[in-house]
Design a protein around this motif. Structure first.
Motif, short mmCIF file in Angstrom:
data_model
loop_
_atom_site.label_atom_id
_atom_site.label_comp_id
_atom_site.label_asym_id
_atom_site.label_seq_id
_atom_site.Cartn_x
_atom_site.Cartn_y
_atom_site.Cartn_z
N GLY A 39 0.82 -1.20 0.00
CA GLY A 39 0.00 0.00 0.00
C GLY A 39 0.86 1.25 0.00
N ILE A 40 0.35 2.29 -0.66
CA ILE A 40 1.01 3.60 -0.69
C ILE A 40 -0.05 4.68 -0.48
N PRO A 41 0.33 5.86 -0.04
CA PRO A 41 -0.64 6.95 0.07
C PRO A 41 -1.14 7.35 -1.32
N ALA A 42 -2.43 7.36 -1.51
CA ALA A 42 -3.01 7.73 -2.82
C ALA A 42 -2.99 9.24 -2.98
N GLU A 43 -2.69 9.69 -4.18
CA GLU A 43 -2.70 11.11 -4.50
C GLU A 43 -3.74 11.37 -5.57
N GLU A 44 -4.67 12.27 -5.32
CA GLU A 44 -5.67 12.71 -6.30
C GLU A 44 -6.06 11.64 -7.30
N SER A 45 -6.83 10.71 -6.87
CA SER A 45 -7.38 9.61 -7.67
C SER A 45 -6.29 8.70 -8.25
N GLY A 46 -5.10 8.75 -7.70
CA GLY A 46 -4.03 7.86 -8.13
C GLY A 46 -4.15 6.53 -7.41
N PRO A 47 -3.28 5.59 -7.75
CA PRO A 47 -3.34 4.27 -7.12
C PRO A 47 -2.96 4.32 -5.64
N ASN A 48 -3.53 3.39 -4.87
CA ASN A 48 -3.17 3.31 -3.45
C ASN A 48 -2.29 2.09 -3.18
N TRP A 49 -1.73 1.51 -4.24
CA TRP A 49 -0.82 0.37 -4.10
C TRP A 49 0.20 0.38 -5.24
N THR A 50 1.29 -0.34 -4.99
CA THR A 50 2.33 -0.52 -6.00
C THR A 50 3.02 -1.86 -5.75
#
Length: 79
Positions: A39-50
């Motif tokens: 999981g990653i912090p989502a930015e403006e409708s970006g993905p919340n995972w990588t």
């Protein structure tokens, strides 16, 4: 509209299935296999995972990156 969610394990399995369908990749270990989904912090409708990077970035393949981006656009990581 919210995207459907999947667990990290489900996302990883979906990625692996698609990656193993690529020509010449079956049986090779990738960052998806070794590092998994995080999981990653989502930015403006970006993905919340990588995918965790565990190999040399020079060894990354554009076709695998496209598979990851496609699934990021379709699914969010379950909280």
């Amino acid at each position: 509209m919210a995207k459907p969610t999947r667990t990290a394990q489900q996302l990883q399995q979906m990625l692996i299935q698609r990656i193993e369908n690529l020509p010449g990749i079956r049986g090779q270990q990738t960052d998806v296999h070794r590092g998994g989904v995080i999981g990653i912090p989502a930015e403006e409708s970006g993905p919340n995972w990588t995918v965790r990077i565990v190999s040399d970035r020079g060894a990354h393949r554009a076709d695998i990156a496209q598979i990851i981006r496609t699934l990021q656009g379709q699914f969010d990581l379950e909280d």
